[in-house]
Design a protein around this motif. Structure first.
Motif, PDB file in Angstrom:
ATOM      1  N   THR A 574     -26.745 -27.868  18.664  1.00  0.00           N
ATOM      2  CA  THR A 574     -28.045 -27.041  18.719  1.00  0.00           C
ATOM      3  C   THR A 574     -28.438 -27.089  20.366  1.00  0.00           C
ATOM      4  O   THR A 574     -28.713 -27.997  20.811  1.00  0.00           O
ATOM      5  CB  THR A 574     -29.163 -27.544  17.912  1.00  0.00           C
ATOM      6  OG1 THR A 574     -28.853 -27.363  16.685  1.00  0.00           O
ATOM      7  CG2 THR A 574     -30.326 -26.747  18.218  1.00  0.00           C
ATOM      8  N   LYS A 575     -28.499 -25.958  21.070  1.00  0.00           N
ATOM      9  CA  LYS A 575     -28.830 -26.102  22.418  1.00  0.00           C
ATOM     10  C   LYS A 575     -30.551 -26.270  22.595  1.00  0.00           C
ATOM     11  O   LYS A 575     -31.376 -25.858  21.772  1.00  0.00           O
ATOM     12  CB  LYS A 575     -28.701 -24.666  23.021  1.00  0.00           C
ATOM     13  CG  LYS A 575     -29.025 -24.467  24.335  1.00  0.00           C
ATOM     14  CD  LYS A 575     -28.267 -23.308  25.036  1.00  0.00           C
ATOM     15  CE  LYS A 575     -28.906 -21.651  24.577  1.00  0.00           C
ATOM     16  NZ  LYS A 575     -28.255 -20.953  25.314  1.00  0.00           N
ATOM     17  N   LEU A 576     -30.741 -27.074  23.271  1.00  0.00           N
ATOM     18  CA  LEU A 576     -31.952 -27.664  23.618  1.00  0.00           C
ATOM     19  C   LEU A 576     -32.510 -27.080  24.946  1.00  0.00           C
ATOM     20  O   LEU A 576     -33.834 -27.039  25.324  1.00  0.00           O
ATOM     21  CB  LEU A 576     -32.202 -29.390  23.615  1.00  0.00           C
ATOM     22  CG  LEU A 576     -31.759 -29.968  22.323  1.00  0.00           C
ATOM     23  CD1 LEU A 576     -31.994 -31.489  22.377  1.00  0.00           C
ATOM     24  CD2 LEU A 576     -32.681 -29.511  21.169  1.00  0.00           C
ATOM     25  N   LEU A 577     -31.630 -27.024  26.006  1.00  0.00           N
ATOM     26  CA  LEU A 577     -32.045 -26.345  27.243  1.00  0.00           C
ATOM     27  C   LEU A 577     -30.872 -25.924  28.010  1.00  0.00           C
ATOM     28  O   LEU A 577     -29.719 -26.247  27.807  1.00  0.00           O
ATOM     29  CB  LEU A 577     -32.697 -27.883  28.305  1.00  0.00           C
ATOM     30  CG  LEU A 577     -32.792 -27.453  29.595  1.00  0.00           C
ATOM     31  CD1 LEU A 577     -34.030 -28.451  29.939  1.00  0.00           C
ATOM     32  CD2 LEU A 577     -31.616 -27.973  30.485  1.00  0.00           C
ATOM     33  N   GLU A 578     -31.122 -24.849  28.725  1.00  0.00           N
ATOM     34  CA  GLU A 578     -29.944 -24.402  29.572  1.00  0.00           C
ATOM     35  C   GLU A 578     -30.581 -24.018  31.040  1.00  0.00           C
ATOM     36  O   GLU A 578     -31.706 -23.196  31.062  1.00  0.00           O
ATOM     37  CB  GLU A 578     -29.478 -23.190  29.134  1.00  0.00           C
ATOM     38  CG  GLU A 578     -28.271 -22.705  29.897  1.00  0.00           C
ATOM     39  CD  GLU A 578     -27.323 -21.461  28.963  1.00  0.00           C
ATOM     40  OE1 GLU A 578     -26.305 -21.171  29.514  1.00  0.00           O
ATOM     41  OE2 GLU A 578     -27.849 -20.681  27.910  1.00  0.00           O
ATOM     42  N   THR A 579     -29.870 -24.495  32.008  1.00  0.00           N
ATOM     43  CA  THR A 579     -30.376 -24.264  33.580  1.00  0.00           C
ATOM     44  C   THR A 579     -30.127 -22.822  33.943  1.00  0.00           C
ATOM     45  O   THR A 579     -29.345 -22.483  33.461  1.00  0.00           O
ATOM     46  CB  THR A 579     -29.692 -25.461  34.256  1.00  0.00           C
ATOM     47  OG1 THR A 579     -28.195 -25.150  34.400  1.00  0.00           O
ATOM     48  CG2 THR A 579     -29.807 -26.742  33.867  1.00  0.00           C
ATOM     49  N   PRO A 580     -30.894 -22.463  34.995  1.00  0.00           N
ATOM     50  CA  PRO A 580     -30.374 -21.110  35.607  1.00  0.00           C
ATOM     51  C   PRO A 580     -28.954 -21.045  35.990  1.00  0.00           C
ATOM     52  O   PRO A 580     -28.342 -22.018  36.408  1.00  0.00           O
ATOM     53  CB  PRO A 580     -31.358 -21.048  36.560  1.00  0.00           C
ATOM     54  CG  PRO A 580     -32.412 -21.969  36.364  1.00  0.00           C
ATOM     55  CD  PRO A 580     -31.864 -22.961  35.634  1.00  0.00           C
ATOM     56  N   SER A 581     -28.493 -19.816  35.786  1.00  0.00           N
ATOM     57  CA  SER A 581     -26.851 -19.691  36.372  1.00  0.00           C
ATOM     58  C   SER A 581     -26.751 -19.341  37.492  1.00  0.00           C
ATOM     59  O   SER A 581     -25.587 -18.706  38.084  1.00  0.00           O
ATOM     60  CB  SER A 581     -26.217 -18.752  35.325  1.00  0.00           C
ATOM     61  OG  SER A 581     -26.894 -17.615  35.276  1.00  0.00           O
ATOM     62  N   THR A 582     -27.605 -19.060  38.352  1.00  0.00           N
ATOM     63  CA  THR A 582     -27.625 -18.773  39.779  1.00  0.00           C
ATOM     64  C   THR A 582     -26.720 -19.690  40.602  1.00  0.00           C
ATOM     65  O   THR A 582     -26.758 -20.859  40.116  1.00  0.00           O
ATOM     66  CB  THR A 582     -29.169 -18.653  40.609  1.00  0.00           C
ATOM     67  OG1 THR A 582     -29.491 -19.995  40.667  1.00  0.00           O
ATOM     68  CG2 THR A 582     -30.067 -17.654  39.733  1.00  0.00           C
ATOM     69  N   GLU A 583     -26.089 -19.060  41.767  1.00  0.00           N
ATOM     70  CA  GLU A 583     -25.129 -19.969  42.443  1.00  0.00           C
ATOM     71  C   GLU A 583     -25.857 -21.068  42.947  1.00  0.00           C
ATOM     72  O   GLU A 583     -25.357 -22.329  43.244  1.00  0.00           O
ATOM     73  CB  GLU A 583     -24.466 -19.259  43.425  1.00  0.00           C
ATOM     74  CG  GLU A 583     -23.346 -18.028  42.877  1.00  0.00           C
ATOM     75  CD  GLU A 583     -22.792 -17.353  43.785  1.00  0.00           C
ATOM     76  OE1 GLU A 583     -22.965 -17.352  45.100  1.00  0.00           O
ATOM     77  OE2 GLU A 583     -21.715 -16.478  43.537  1.00  0.00           O
ATOM     78  N   SER A 584     -27.259 -20.848  43.552  1.00  0.00           N
ATOM     79  CA  SER A 584     -27.768 -21.761  44.234  1.00  0.00           C
ATOM     80  C   SER A 584     -28.159 -23.057  43.420  1.00  0.00           C
ATOM     81  O   SER A 584     -27.913 -24.305  43.752  1.00  0.00           O
ATOM     82  CB  SER A 584     -29.139 -21.362  44.993  1.00  0.00           C
ATOM     83  OG  SER A 584     -29.835 -20.804  43.933  1.00  0.00           O
ATOM     84  N   VAL A 585     -28.438 -22.684  42.098  1.00  0.00           N
ATOM     85  CA  VAL A 585     -28.765 -23.723  41.094  1.00  0.00           C
ATOM     86  C   VAL A 585     -27.516 -24.561  40.974  1.00  0.00           C
ATOM     87  O   VAL A 585     -27.585 -25.881  40.650  1.00  0.00           O
ATOM     88  CB  VAL A 585     -29.686 -23.266  40.093  1.00  0.00           C
ATOM     89  CG1 VAL A 585     -29.720 -24.353  38.865  1.00  0.00           C
ATOM     90  CG2 VAL A 585     -30.896 -22.809  40.440  1.00  0.00           C
ATOM     91  N   ARG A 586     -26.615 -23.948  40.296  1.00  0.00           N
ATOM     92  CA  ARG A 586     -25.209 -24.513  40.158  1.00  0.00           C
ATOM     93  C   ARG A 586     -24.784 -25.184  41.176  1.00  0.00           C
ATOM     94  O   ARG A 586     -24.234 -26.505  41.095  1.00  0.00           O
ATOM     95  CB  ARG A 586     -24.254 -23.316  39.889  1.00  0.00           C
ATOM     96  CG  ARG A 586     -24.546 -22.866  38.474  1.00  0.00           C
ATOM     97  CD  ARG A 586     -23.266 -21.860  37.946  1.00  0.00           C
ATOM     98  NE  ARG A 586     -22.383 -21.228  39.130  1.00  0.00           N
ATOM     99  CZ  ARG A 586     -22.537 -19.966  39.372  1.00  0.00           C
ATOM    100  NH1 ARG A 586     -23.631 -19.147  38.924  1.00  0.00           N
ATOM    101  NH2 ARG A 586     -22.067 -19.281  40.332  1.00  0.00           N
TER     102      ARG A 586
END
Length: 632
Positions: A574-586
């Motif tokens: 069960t997914k609780l959180l997902e971070t942004p997928s932008t290159e800068s965040v990754r």
């Protein structure tokens, strides 16, 4: 065997430039040398994917020796090397001589194991920088690979501090270092119910079996997380690596160590709530925060001078995470000198410190009253693991002939409840869980990249249940060499050990993936439970959440990272959180090196923190010591 020269008094100024200078421990994962920062421009600037694939580079696999039971090529006995001078701040361990052939093997109860040729005490040396686990492949391409490799060399030189515990305590008479027996009292389980009892701080936790508890983490209304804030790195001088070890999370505060201070932030917006000045840089922080918000750090005795000379890690400081108030600042002494330490843990109402030269010490949580002190003789506590119960790793014997024990202590008095003797040739133990007691060791002729190639499960009376073998070629956990209580990527719950496999080819072109495998702590065998990360993802446990496994999923190049809750029965994620997928965040997440970062998750908030900082490669680069994400 003759005793090596004793280390110099802890107050003696360290030598400059040589092996006597105290050093920070090498980063234990992913980044080579100094922690990496996100590319210039912050989170708005478009970035290219890092060379060599996403995530931090991983070290090469060591040559694999023959497994247990295979004939070993005998090596001639060697004379013991001259022990190195101990380093203050972050003690080092000397290399030990090879032991003679014929030591008994170990394994399942009642099962005769083959002997290992020449069992020997493992040489304690800096662990190769790694991406939080063992044996990954290098992905160093072009100029960046050259730069990273160069930094790795510097890091191993500058940050090669490991621990050496001097063999000079009394005979082991069924008491902990400095303890005088005692009247017993509540065990670790009962202490957990005390208001001062420790909690898991949202991170690696105590590693305890919480299968009887109810999961606490709930699914937010939206799992899409935003960046809450970043903690800028303090200014660092050329060729220096400063320690910012320690981070803690409560409902109202995220606290992160800086240089010579701890700062409390509002966990939702990053505004500063308080600053606690310290005498020097932090050397270690407790994994635990008590139910009423108390945590503990070990710090250097003074600020470093303009040359960056390290000071002895002698100060033990308890503070309130919610308010930033210092409760007490204490030292432990032996023969009139303050003793340096490299680890600290909390169990019940006891703060235990170890990882130094002269044994361990303990203090009462609220008052700072000394419960036991290091003492001289033939035995000493190397270090402790806390949480539900207090477990000690104890060493007895002269240099080159040491014997190690794992002991369950009464956390109030330090008296020993039971002792498990390790076989000769084992030079330390890394505690994964304190309830039940589960620990790992390095066995064989070579140190594994994981730091724990064999894992042992003990019953409530300290008797061996099973041994589980975790070869570097298959599994990707990380137990820091020279530390008693610092294993990442592995957890215990439901009477099982959960450990991630190494990454391997996925179904997509150029994709990698892995799994979490469960082992029974009763039989030592895989249970058949296999939790798949999914194509392009890397999955590893953070901690237990009741009977569920809380895990971190590092995403592929075009996806964000996730925190998931895994049902122990159905294995449903069960997914609780997902971070942004932008290159800068990754890129920012990759710079934190998740496999080795201080990782805390509670109530929809994920924080990644560094424990070491250095000067950026260029003025245009920005360094951060922590980054937080929040889902609502």
């Amino acid at each position: 065997m003759s005793q090596p020269p004793p280390p110099p008094p802890p107050n003696q100024p360290p030598q400059q430039g040589g092996f006597g200078a105290p050093q920070d421990p090498p980063p234990q994962g992913g980044g080579f040398g100094a922690p990496q920062a996100p590319p210039p421009g912050g989170f708005g600037a478009p970035q290219n994917p890092p060379s060599g694939g996403f995530g931090a580079p991983q070290p090469p696999q060591p040559a694999q020796g023959p497994g247990y039971g295979y004939p070993q090529t005998p090596q001639p006995p060697q004379a013991p090397p001259t022990p190195p001078q101990p380093q203050y701040g972050y003690p080092q361990a000397p290399q030990a001589p090879q032991a003679p052939q014929g030591q008994p093997g170990y394994g399942y109860p009642g099962q005769q194991q083959p002997q290992y040729g020449y069992p020997q005490t493992m040489p304690m040396q800096p662990q190769p920088p790694q991406n939080g686990g063992g044996g990954g492949k290098f992905k160093l391409n072009g100029p960046m690979g050259i730069v990273i490799a160069a930094v790795a060399v510097v890091a191993l030189i500058v940050g090669g501090g490991l621990m050496y515990a001097n063999s000079n305590s009394d005979d082991d008479k069924n008491t902990s270092s400095g303890s005088s027996g005692g009247t017993g009292g509540k065990d670790g389980k009962d202490d957990k119910g005390d208001k001062g009892g420790s909690t898991d701080n949202g991170g690696g936790g105590t590693g305890t079996d919480t299968s009887h508890d109810t999961a606490q983490e709930k699914v937010p209304s939206s799992t899409s997380a935003s960046v809450l804030f970043q903690v800028p790195s303090p200014e660092v001088k050329d060729k220096q690596i400063d320690s910012v070890a320690g981070s803690w999370l409560t409902d109202s505060v995220y606290a992160k160590s800086g240089v010579n201070a701890i700062v409390g932030y509002d966990p939702d917006n990053g505004s500063k709530k308080w600053t606690l000045p310290l005498q020097g840089e932090t050397c270690a922080g407790s994994r635990e925060v008590t139910q009423d918000g108390i945590a503990v750090v070990v710090t250097e005795a003074a600020k470093r001078n303009s040359k960056g000379d390290h000071q002895a890690c002698t100060q033990v400081v308890a503070f309130d995470v919610n308010t930033g108030k210092q409760l007490w600042n204490k030292t432990a002494e032996t023969q009139g000198t303050a003793v340096p330490f490299g680890e600290v843990t909390i169990s019940g109402t006891t703060v235990a410190v170890g990882g130094g030269y002269y044994g361990g010490a303990a203090f009462e949580l609220k008052s700072g009253k000394a419960l036991w002190q290091p003492k001289t003789g033939k035995c000493e506590d190397v270090g402790y693991a806390g949480g539900d119960q207090l477990v000690a790793v104890r060493k007895c014997g002269d240099y080159g002939n040491e014997a190690y024990k794992v002991q369950l202590l009464d956390s109030k008095s330090g008296s020993v409840k039971w002792t498990y003797d390790l076989p000769k040739g084992i030079d330390n133990a890394k505690v994964i869980s304190t309830n039940p007691v589960v620990f790992g060791v390095d066995s064989g002729d070579e140190i594994s990249l994981s730091g724990a190639s064999d894992v042992f499960s003990l019953d409530e009376n300290g008797k061996l249940r099973v041994k589980i073998t975790l070869p570097d070629t298959k599994y990707d956990h990380d137990c820091t060499i020279g530390k008693v209580y610092r294993c990442k990527g592995v957890t215990v719950g439901n009477d099982k050990l959960y450990v991630p496999t190494k990454e391997h080819d996925g179904t997509g072109e150029y994709s990698q993936t892995n799994e979490i495998i469960a082992f029974s702590l009763a039989t030592g065998k895989p249970t058949g439970e296999r939790i798949d990360a999914g194509d392009g993802y890397d999955l590893r446990p953070i901690r237990m959440d009741g009977p569920n496994i809380l895990a971190y999923k590092d995403g592929p190049y075009d996806k964000g990272a996730q925190v998931v809750s895994i049902d122990a029965k159905s294995l449903k994620q069960t997914k609780l959180l997902e971070t942004p997928s932008t290159e800068s965040v990754r890129s920012a997440i990759s710079g934190m090196v998740p496999k080795s970062a201080e990782m805390l998750y509670t109530s929809g908030r994920l924080f990644l923190g560094q424990d070491l900082v250095s000067k950026p490669y260029s003025k245009d680069e920005k360094e951060y010591t922590a980054i937080g994400f929040g889902a609502k």
